[in-house]
Design a protein around this motif. Structure first.
Motif, PDB file in Angstrom:
ATOM      1  N   ALA A 178      37.668  41.763  32.480  1.00 51.80           N
ATOM      2  CA  ALA A 178      38.835  41.042  33.020  1.00 51.80           C
ATOM      3  C   ALA A 178      39.326  41.714  34.306  1.00 51.80           C
ATOM      4  O   ALA A 178      39.704  41.040  35.270  1.00 51.80           O
ATOM      5  N   MET A 179      39.302  43.049  34.326  1.00 57.25           N
ATOM      6  CA  MET A 179      39.723  43.781  35.530  1.00 57.25           C
ATOM      7  C   MET A 179      38.752  43.532  36.682  1.00 57.25           C
ATOM      8  O   MET A 179      39.155  43.361  37.831  1.00 57.25           O
ATOM      9  N   GLN A 180      37.456  43.481  36.359  1.00 56.36           N
ATOM     10  CA  GLN A 180      36.435  43.204  37.377  1.00 56.36           C
ATOM     11  C   GLN A 180      36.691  41.839  38.020  1.00 56.36           C
ATOM     12  O   GLN A 180      36.660  41.699  39.245  1.00 56.36           O
ATOM     13  N   LYS A 181      36.973  40.849  37.172  1.00 58.81           N
ATOM     14  CA  LYS A 181      37.250  39.490  37.673  1.00 58.81           C
ATOM     15  C   LYS A 181      38.476  39.473  38.578  1.00 58.81           C
ATOM     16  O   LYS A 181      38.475  38.853  39.644  1.00 58.81           O
ATOM     17  N   ALA A 182      39.536  40.178  38.149  1.00 56.70           N
ATOM     18  CA  ALA A 182      40.774  40.233  38.938  1.00 56.70           C
ATOM     19  C   ALA A 182      40.525  40.903  40.290  1.00 56.70           C
ATOM     20  O   ALA A 182      41.084  40.492  41.312  1.00 56.70           O
ATOM     21  N   CYS A 183      39.670  41.923  40.306  1.00 57.50           N
ATOM     22  CA  CYS A 183      39.336  42.629  41.557  1.00 57.50           C
ATOM     23  C   CYS A 183      38.624  41.703  42.539  1.00 57.50           C
ATOM     24  O   CYS A 183      38.797  41.806  43.749  1.00 57.50           O
ATOM     25  N   GLU A 184      37.823  40.784  41.992  1.00 55.78           N
ATOM     26  CA  GLU A 184      37.048  39.874  42.859  1.00 55.78           C
ATOM     27  C   GLU A 184      37.915  38.767  43.450  1.00 55.78           C
ATOM     28  O   GLU A 184      37.536  38.142  44.435  1.00 55.78           O
ATOM     29  N   LEU A 185      39.076  38.516  42.845  1.00 53.28           N
ATOM     30  CA  LEU A 185      39.958  37.447  43.329  1.00 53.28           C
ATOM     31  C   LEU A 185      40.613  37.789  44.660  1.00 53.28           C
ATOM     32  O   LEU A 185      40.885  36.924  45.471  1.00 53.28           O
TER      33      LEU A 185
END
Length: 293
Positions: free
Chosen positions: A116-123
Motif C-alpha cells: 500500500a505504501m509503494q502504491k501511495a509513493c507512485e501516486l
C-alpha cells in the motif's frame, strides 16, 4: 523493568536471519511458513540477496519484521518483556512480541502495508530528509511556513528529526532549515513521504485490513508511535495503528515515557543497533543490549 524495542525499515542487511534459520528448528518452521504466506521465497532474498534486492518494498518490510519476530520467539523463556515499542514498521513486530497479533496476521498486515505504501509513493513524487542540530520546535515552525506539504515525520532523538512531504516542499524546507542553523538537512534515499498526509491512500487501505484482523489482549503494554503512552486496550491499539502511516513517529517521547514508567534495560530485537544508539542519545544513563539466541 525490561523493555524490548523493534527496528523499522532501513535496518535490513544481506544475509539477515540465516543464522537463526540454521540454529533453531522453530525459526526454520516460521521462515518456511512466511514463504508460504507471502507467496514467494523471502528467505532466498534475505539469506542470499544483495543490498539492492533487499531494498524492494515487498521484501524490506516483511524481512525486518520476520528477523525481529522470529528472533524474539527463539529466545524462549528468557523473553519476558515488561513493555514494548517499535519504530514505525517495528510497531508490528512489537505487537506480535507482546501477543496482540499472531505471527500470521502480523506478517499479512506488514505485507499489505508495504504494498500500500509503494502504491501511495507512485501516486505523487515525494521524499524525506534528515535534519540534525535543531530544536524540534524550530523544525516544526519551518515546515509550517514552507509552501506545499512538508511535516515533521520522525522524532528520532533530541537534535535528530526527519521531515517528510512533496519533493519541492522538502527541498525548500531543507534550505530554510540550513539558514535557521541546522548542522545538516539531507534528503534521504527513500521511495516516498512516509508518516505524512501523502500516505493517506495507504492508510485507508491498511486501516481496512487492520479492521478485519483480530487483536488480542496484550501480555504487556505497548508504547505506540502515535500516542507515546502505555496502551493495553486492543481497540485503542488498532486505532493508533491505523493512524500511524500519516502521523509522526514520536520515538524520543516514547522512550522518555518508558523511562519515566520504569524501563531500566532496552533490548533491541532485530537487525542492527540503530535503536540502541537513539536510546543512548535520548538518555545517556539508559542501559541497552542486543537480543541474541
Amino acid at each position: 523493568m525490561k523493555a524490548y524495542i523493534f527496528p523499522g525499515q532501513g535496518a535490513q542487511f544481506p544475509g539477515m536471519g540465516a543464522d537463526l534459520y540454521e540454529k533453531s528448528e522453530e525459526a526454520k518452521e516460521l521462515f518456511e511458513k512466511a514463504n508460504e504466506i507471502l507467496g514467494f521465497s523471502i528467505t532466498d532474498v534475505m539469506f542470499n540477496g544483495s543490498a539492492e534486492d533487499l531494498k524492494q518494498t515487498k521484501v524490506t518490510q516483511p524481512a525486518v519484521f520476520l528477523h525481529s519476530v522470529i528472533l524474539s520467539k527463539t529466545l524462549g523463556d528468557s523473553f519476558k518483556p515488561d513493555m514494548v515499542a517499535g519504530h514505525s514498521l517495528g510497531e508490528f513486530s512489537a505487537l506480535v512480541a507482546n501477543g496482540t497479533l499472531n505471527f500470521e496476521d502480523g506478517l499479512k498486515l506488514v505485507s499489505k502495508r508495504a504494498l500500500a505504501m509503494q502504491k501511495a509513493c507512485e501516486l505523487q513524487p515525494s521524499t524525506m530528509a534528515a535534519v540534525l542540530g535543531l530544536e524540534d520546535a524550530v523544525v516544526e515552525k519551518v515546515c509550517k511556513e514552507t509552501e506545499g506539504i512538508v511535516v515533521a515525520a520522525n522524532y528520532n532523538c533530541p537534535g535528530q528529526l526527519v521531515i517528510s512531504g512533496e519533493v519541492e516542499a522538502v527541498n525548500k524546507a531543507c534550505e530554510a532549515l540550513k539558514e535557521a542553523g541546522a548542522r545538516r538537512a539531507l534528503v534521504l534515499p527513500v521511495g516516498g513521504a512516509f508518516h505524512s498526509p501523502l500516505m493517506e491512500p495507504a492508510r485507508e487501505e491498511l486501516a481496512a485490513a487492520i479492521a478485519e484482523t483480530t487483536f488480542h489482549k496484550p501480555g504487556c503494554p505497548i508504547y505506540q508511535n502515535v500516542t507515546t503512552t502505555a496502551v493495553t486496550d486492543p481497540e485503542e491499539i488498532k486505532k493508533n495503528l491505523m493512524a500511524q502511516l500519516t502521523a509522526p513517529v514520536k520515538w524520543t517521547q516514547s522512550i522518555q515515557q518508558m523511562i519515566t514508567d520504569g524501563a531500566s534495560l532496552f533490548t533491541e530485537a532485530g537487525p542492527g543497533k540503530v535503536l540502541q544508539g537513539l536510546v543512548k542519545k535520548i538518555d545517556r544513563s539508559a542501559e541497552v543490549a542486543s537480543a541474541a539466541i
